[in-house]
Design a protein around this motif. Structure first.
Motif, PDB file in Angstrom:
ATOM      1  N   THR A  85      -3.538  21.579  -6.456  1.00 14.72           N
ATOM      2  CA  THR A  85      -3.609  22.065  -7.837  1.00 14.72           C
ATOM      3  C   THR A  85      -2.611  23.176  -8.141  1.00 14.72           C
ATOM      4  N   ALA A  86      -2.127  23.886  -7.120  1.00 17.78           N
ATOM      5  CA  ALA A  86      -1.181  24.986  -7.370  1.00 17.78           C
ATOM      6  C   ALA A  86       0.271  24.547  -7.193  1.00 17.78           C
ATOM      7  N   ASP A  87       0.514  23.231  -7.281  1.00 16.59           N
ATOM      8  CA  ASP A  87       1.891  22.719  -7.272  1.00 16.59           C
ATOM      9  C   ASP A  87       2.662  23.449  -8.363  1.00 16.59           C
ATOM     10  N   GLU A  88       3.706  24.169  -7.966  1.00 17.77           N
ATOM     11  CA  GLU A  88       4.441  25.002  -8.915  1.00 17.77           C
ATOM     12  C   GLU A  88       5.469  24.233  -9.735  1.00 17.77           C
ATOM     13  N   LEU A  89       5.706  22.954  -9.399  1.00 17.81           N
ATOM     14  CA  LEU A  89       6.710  22.169 -10.114  1.00 17.81           C
ATOM     15  C   LEU A  89       6.115  21.062 -10.980  1.00 17.81           C
ATOM     16  N   LEU A  90       4.995  20.512 -10.548  1.00 23.12           N
ATOM     17  CA  LEU A  90       4.389  19.391 -11.267  1.00 23.12           C
ATOM     18  C   LEU A  90       2.923  19.668 -11.548  1.00 23.12           C
ATOM     19  N   ASP A  91       2.456  19.211 -12.689  1.00 20.86           N
ATOM     20  CA  ASP A  91       1.048  19.344 -13.053  1.00 20.86           C
ATOM     21  C   ASP A  91       0.276  18.200 -12.393  1.00 20.86           C
ATOM     22  N   TYR A  92      -0.551  18.528 -11.418  1.00 19.34           N
ATOM     23  CA  TYR A  92      -1.284  17.512 -10.653  1.00 19.34           C
ATOM     24  C   TYR A  92      -2.140  16.621 -11.563  1.00 19.34           C
ATOM     25  N   ARG A  93      -2.547  17.138 -12.731  1.00 13.81           N
ATOM     26  CA  ARG A  93      -3.405  16.363 -13.621  1.00 13.81           C
ATOM     27  C   ARG A  93      -2.701  15.116 -14.158  1.00 13.81           C
ATOM     28  N   GLU A  94      -1.381  15.149 -14.250  1.00 14.89           N
ATOM     29  CA  GLU A  94      -0.653  13.961 -14.692  1.00 14.89           C
ATOM     30  C   GLU A  94      -0.858  12.804 -13.720  1.00 14.89           C
ATOM     31  N   ALA A  95      -0.833  13.105 -12.411  1.00 14.66           N
ATOM     32  CA  ALA A  95      -1.050  12.058 -11.409  1.00 14.66           C
ATOM     33  C   ALA A  95      -2.500  11.590 -11.418  1.00 14.66           C
ATOM     34  N   VAL A  96      -3.426  12.531 -11.565  1.00 15.29           N
ATOM     35  CA  VAL A  96      -4.852  12.181 -11.618  1.00 15.29           C
ATOM     36  C   VAL A  96      -5.106  11.210 -12.772  1.00 15.29           C
ATOM     37  N   GLU A  97      -4.534  11.500 -13.931  1.00 10.68           N
ATOM     38  CA  GLU A  97      -4.727  10.651 -15.114  1.00 10.68           C
ATOM     39  C   GLU A  97      -3.997   9.315 -14.997  1.00 10.68           C
ATOM     40  N   ALA A  98      -2.815   9.328 -14.377  1.00 10.84           N
ATOM     41  CA  ALA A  98      -2.006   8.111 -14.275  1.00 10.84           C
ATOM     42  C   ALA A  98      -2.548   7.136 -13.242  1.00 10.84           C
ATOM     43  N   LEU A  99      -3.325   7.642 -12.284  1.00 18.14           N
ATOM     44  CA  LEU A  99      -3.820   6.823 -11.168  1.00 18.14           C
ATOM     45  C   LEU A  99      -5.355   6.829 -11.110  1.00 18.14           C
ATOM     46  N   PRO A 100      -6.017   6.437 -12.183  1.00 19.91           N
ATOM     47  CA  PRO A 100      -7.474   6.598 -12.241  1.00 19.91           C
ATOM     48  C   PRO A 100      -8.242   5.759 -11.226  1.00 19.91           C
ATOM     49  N   GLU A 101      -7.680   4.644 -10.788  1.00 22.57           N
ATOM     50  CA  GLU A 101      -8.378   3.757  -9.852  1.00 22.57           C
ATOM     51  C   GLU A 101      -7.999   4.027  -8.405  1.00 22.57           C
ATOM     52  N   ALA A 102      -7.023   4.904  -8.187  1.00 21.03           N
ATOM     53  CA  ALA A 102      -6.569   5.197  -6.827  1.00 21.03           C
ATOM     54  C   ALA A 102      -7.576   6.080  -6.093  1.00 21.03           C
ATOM     55  N   PRO A 123       0.844  -1.203   0.000  1.00 26.13           N
ATOM     56  CA  PRO A 123       0.000   0.000   0.000  1.00 26.13           C
ATOM     57  C   PRO A 123       0.877   1.249   0.000  1.00 26.13           C
ATOM     58  N   VAL A 124       0.357   2.311  -0.639  1.00 24.76           N
ATOM     59  CA  VAL A 124       1.192   3.499  -0.829  1.00 24.76           C
ATOM     60  C   VAL A 124       0.345   4.772  -0.781  1.00 24.76           C
ATOM     61  N   VAL A 125       0.933   5.818  -0.205  1.00 27.05           N
ATOM     62  CA  VAL A 125       0.369   7.161  -0.262  1.00 27.05           C
ATOM     63  C   VAL A 125       1.349   8.021  -1.053  1.00 27.05           C
ATOM     64  N   LEU A 126       0.836   8.679  -2.090  1.00 24.98           N
ATOM     65  CA  LEU A 126       1.658   9.509  -2.972  1.00 24.98           C
ATOM     66  C   LEU A 126       1.272  10.971  -2.784  1.00 24.98           C
ATOM     67  N   ILE A 127       2.256  11.809  -2.469  1.00 22.27           N
ATOM     68  CA  ILE A 127       2.022  13.218  -2.176  1.00 22.27           C
ATOM     69  C   ILE A 127       2.636  14.066  -3.295  1.00 22.27           C
ATOM     70  N   ASN A 128       1.793  14.766  -4.046  1.00 18.53           N
ATOM     71  CA  ASN A 128       2.266  15.540  -5.204  1.00 18.53           C
ATOM     72  C   ASN A 128       3.363  14.773  -5.951  1.00 18.53           C
ATOM     73  N   PRO A 129       3.054  13.551  -6.397  1.00 18.63           N
ATOM     74  CA  PRO A 129       4.100  12.717  -6.990  1.00 18.63           C
ATOM     75  C   PRO A 129       4.462  13.130  -8.410  1.00 18.63           C
ATOM     76  N   SER A 130       5.706  12.870  -8.751  1.00 18.04           N
ATOM     77  CA  SER A 130       6.138  12.990 -10.138  1.00 18.04           C
ATOM     78  C   SER A 130       5.815  11.660 -10.818  1.00 18.04           C
ATOM     79  N   MET A 131       4.982  11.690 -11.813  1.00 13.57           N
ATOM     80  CA  MET A 131       4.637  10.461 -12.529  1.00 13.57           C
ATOM     81  C   MET A 131       5.570  10.242 -13.724  1.00 13.57           C
TER      82      MET A 131
END
Length: 195
Positions: A146-163, A84-92
């Motif tokens: 959503t205001a992560d200045e280094l990574l686009d949060y939408r990449e993680a949302v799209e990469a982890l659709p079942e999370a 099990p894993v918790v990902l915080i503003n992860p780079s995908m």
């Protein structure tokens, strides 16, 4: 529980310290290793740590947390070891997102510098898992702002659709107000390891 820090950070960053203190108060084993900036070495260290801890204590299961680049590593390891894993503003897509860091980089612990090389990006690109991730809501929890200045949060949302996904408006890359989630993170891990 193993916390995996982000790029240029260490095992004594603010999120690691908050989690370390919480785990100490609740008598939960906690590790936040300070990892090499070289991706191959960082992943090897983490794999050896997981395998050694897993061999020593088969129950309860290990849990992973990762922030930014640490989220990238944590995702890879969760898939490999079924943890099990918790990902915080992860780079995908760490290989592409860290291209801007090529050259001299700074370690935030002691302000020492090191060289971030093209070969490291190649390693990250080669180890990037296929997306969408198969991890589901009982295995993986995404915390993003959503205001992560280094990574686009939408990449993680799209990469982890079942999370399980908690997406907060505003914030920053460090995840403002992380300490609000410590009880919920522990509950998530308890449920994930109960089966």
């Amino acid at each position: 529980m193993i916390f995996i820090h982000g790029f240029g950070s260490n095992g004594f960053g603010s999120k690691a310290q908050a989690m370390r203190s919480y785990c100490r108060q609740h008598e939960v084993r906690f590790l936040a290793p300070s990892l090499s900036h070289i991706p191959t070495l960082a992943l090897q260290t983490l794999e050896e740590l997981i395998e050694q801890l897993g061999a020593l204590t088969p129950a309860p299961r290990l849990c992973l947390m990762g922030s930014s680049l640490g989220g990238f590593y944590a995702h890879i390891l969760a898939l490999k070891y079924d943890l099990p894993v918790v990902l915080i503003n992860p780079s995908m897509h760490a290989g592409s997102s860290l291209r801007r860091a090529l050259g001299r980089a700074v370690n935030y612990f002691d302000n020492s510098t090191y060289e971030w090389q093209e070969s490291y990006l190649a390693t990250l690109e080669q180890t990037e898992p296929a997306y969408p991730s198969p991890l589901n809501a009982s295995q993986c929890w995404l915390l993003a702002q959503t205001a992560d200045e280094l990574l686009d949060y939408r990449e993680a949302v799209e990469a982890l659709p079942e999370a399980r996904q908690t997406i907060e408006p505003g914030g920053d890359h460090g995840f403002v107000g992380f300490a609000r989630y410590l009880d919920d993170i522990m509950s998530f891990f308890r449920q994930a390891t109960a089966t």
